[in-house]
Design an enzyme around this catalytic site. Structure first.
Site, mmCIF file in Angstrom:
data_model
loop_
_atom_site.group_PDB
_atom_site.id
_atom_site.type_symbol
_atom_site.label_atom_id
_atom_site.label_comp_id
_atom_site.label_asym_id
_atom_site.label_seq_id
_atom_site.Cartn_x
_atom_site.Cartn_y
_atom_site.Cartn_z
ATOM 1 N N LYS A 42 0.838 -1.191 0.011
ATOM 2 C CA LYS A 42 0.005 0.066 -0.211
ATOM 3 C C LYS A 42 0.828 1.097 -0.129
ATOM 4 C CE LYS A 42 -3.303 2.473 2.723
ATOM 5 N NZ LYS A 42 -4.590 2.330 3.614
ATOM 6 N N LYS A 88 -2.101 -1.614 -3.824
ATOM 7 C CA LYS A 88 -3.108 -0.285 -3.725
ATOM 8 C C LYS A 88 -2.247 0.927 -3.807
ATOM 9 C CE LYS A 88 -6.274 1.732 -0.359
ATOM 10 N NZ LYS A 88 -6.481 1.957 1.113
ATOM 11 N N LYS A 142 1.394 9.897 5.609
ATOM 12 C CA LYS A 142 1.345 8.702 6.122
ATOM 13 C C LYS A 142 2.522 8.041 5.710
ATOM 14 C CE LYS A 142 -3.635 8.221 6.799
ATOM 15 N NZ LYS A 142 -4.746 7.186 6.685
ATOM 16 N N TYR A 177 -15.334 1.252 -6.491
ATOM 17 C CA TYR A 177 -16.535 2.006 -6.373
ATOM 18 C C TYR A 177 -17.712 1.610 -7.521
ATOM 19 C CZ TYR A 177 -13.782 3.596 -2.542
ATOM 20 O OH TYR A 177 -12.947 3.789 -1.400
HETATM 21 N N1 LIG Z 1 -6.207 3.002 6.239
HETATM 22 C C1 LIG Z 1 -7.400 3.494 5.706
HETATM 23 C C2 LIG Z 1 -7.820 3.418 4.272
HETATM 24 N N2 LIG Z 1 -8.360 2.156 3.798
HETATM 25 C C3 LIG Z 1 -8.503 2.306 2.543
HETATM 26 C C4 LIG Z 1 -8.184 3.517 2.174
HETATM 27 C C5 LIG Z 1 -8.114 4.398 0.776
HETATM 28 C C6 LIG Z 1 -9.320 4.043 -0.008
HETATM 29 C C7 LIG Z 1 -9.705 4.928 -1.164
HETATM 30 O O1 LIG Z 1 -9.046 5.776 -1.339
HETATM 31 O O2 LIG Z 1 -10.645 4.652 -1.943
HETATM 32 C C8 LIG Z 1 -7.677 4.213 3.309
HETATM 33 C C9 LIG Z 1 -6.874 5.395 3.329
HETATM 34 C C10 LIG Z 1 -5.781 5.912 3.765
HETATM 35 O O3 LIG Z 1 -4.923 4.978 3.785
HETATM 36 O O4 LIG Z 1 -5.557 6.970 4.111
#
Ligand SMILES: NCc1[nH]cc(CCC(=O)O)c1CC(=O)O
Ligand SMILES: [Mg+2]
Length: 353
Positions: free
Chosen positions: A221, A275, A244, A340
């Site tokens: 991620k 992701k 983050k 989505y």
């Molecule tokens: N940990 C939370 C999380 N779980 C999924 C997403 C993002 C999903 C999206 O943008 O559709 C996030 C956001 C982030 O890490 O700030």
């Protein structure tokens, strides 16, 4: 594209050339266009297909009753009260979408430094899981494990002196996963990127009678600008302090993704995820080729917003861009996609039979 009266349909209104262009035919033995000459021929050589089985539909839940509130930065996506989430679960069932993912918008008054609402067995996610499972026990439910929907600072973990604590956070995430499993969640999906959380969660699930609960790890991620609309949807955009980048990956890296995925598999992940999606198709391909694991990809909120927003402005054909983007994930090696667009794509696939 169907052929009608000998002309491809897309050309049926085009003017016919009066005289053929004079030219010497090329001496070509191989003409790749032959396999594209008609829709039946293209279907015959098509290498990848998208089916409804590939889709996981993320839903946003919010407190209240009988209300759907649009998310401004995600045209077509609403925050749903629990009763409405059940209605969308029904829609998913009818469309044969195998799995739903749940994300909460937590009331600001319930957010605190430690994200303690994450451990409330009656929080919005747990309520939604119970309500959906009661009516539709056959649908798969996936729950995100991370503290960001619940913390006042919008980070995925505990903070001390500006630092996101790893091991202390993992201890809380383990409890969050147990609370969700207790509520009836089928797939635990840790999205926090703390080191060692998969192993810790697996052990706790097994020790507490949840050996059948799967783990889909957000293994690779990246720290991404494409999460912006999601943070609007869950209400953490305004509160997030800093970024983050000390826990989510650097978008410049690719080998590191393989090391992350390898660790999560070793710790017990049943499925792994990359992701965001579109900017990271190379990562999807490398992960799939290297580990041959069930590999998922998240077409995140910003990717959705780009396509939906451009389509709303008439700048692109939204339906075609949606299907093309989803097929691209399949081509890159993904076994499934969190998107989505799931209900729209499923409807389109259904209408095509
Ligand atoms: N940990 C939370 C999380 N779980 C999924 C997403 C993002 C999903 C999206 O943008 O559709 C996030 C956001 C982030 O890490 O700030
Ligand atoms: Mg990791």
């Amino acid at each position: 594209m169907a052929i009608k009266f000998g002309r491809p349909i897309e050309l049926r209104d085009a003017p016919r050339r009066q005289t053929a262009l004079a030219s010497t035919p090329l001496d070509l033995t191989i003409r790749p266009r032959r396999n594209r000459k008609a829709e039946w021929a293209r279907r015959l050589v098509r290498e990848n297909v998208l089916t409804t089985d590939d889709l996981i539909w993320p839903l946003f839940v919010v407190d209240g009753t009988n209300t759907r509130t649009p998310v401004a930065s995600m045209p077509g996506v609403d925050r749903l009260t629990v009763d409405q989430a059940v209605r969308d679960a029904e829609r998913a069932m009818k469309l044969n979408i195998p799995c739903i993912a749940l994300f909460p918008y937590t009331e600001p008054s319930l957010r605190d430094e430690n994200g303690s609402e994450a451990l409330n067995p009656n929080n919005l996610v747990c309520q939604s899981v119970r309500a959906i499972k009661k009516e539709f026990p056959e649908i798969g439910l996936l729950c995100d494990v991370a503290l960001d929907p619940f913390t006042s600072h919008g980070h995925d973990g505990l903070i001390d002196d500006g630092k996101i604590l790893n091991d202390e956070t993992v201890a809380v995430l383990v409890q969050q996963a147990l609370v969700q499993a207790e509520a009836g969640c089928d797939v635990i999906a840790p999205s926090d990127m703390m080191d060692g959380r998969i192993g810790a969660i697996r052990e706790a699930l097994d020790d507490n009678g949840f050996a059948d609960v799967q783990i889909m790890s957000y293994a690779a991620k990246y720290a991404s600008a494409f999460y912006g609309p999601f943070r609007d949807a869950i209400g953490s955009a305004k509160t997030l302090t800093g970024d983050k980048r000390t826990y989510q990956m650097d978008s410049a890296n690719s080998d590191e993704a393989l090391r992350e995925v390898e660790l999560d598999i070793a710790e017990g992940a049943d499925m792994v995820m990359v992701k965001p999606g579109m900017p990271y198709l190379d990562i999807v391909r490398r992960v799939k080729d290297t580990f041959a694991m069930p590999t998922f990809v998240y077409q995140v909120s910003g990717e959705y917003a780009m396509i939906a927003g451009a389509a709303n402005n008439g700048w692109i054909d939204g339906e075609r861009a949606m299907m093309e983007s989803l097929l691209g994930f399949k081509r890159a090696g993904a076994d499934g996609i969190l998107t989505y667009f799931a209900p729209k794509a499923a409807e389109k696939l259904k209408s095509e039979g």
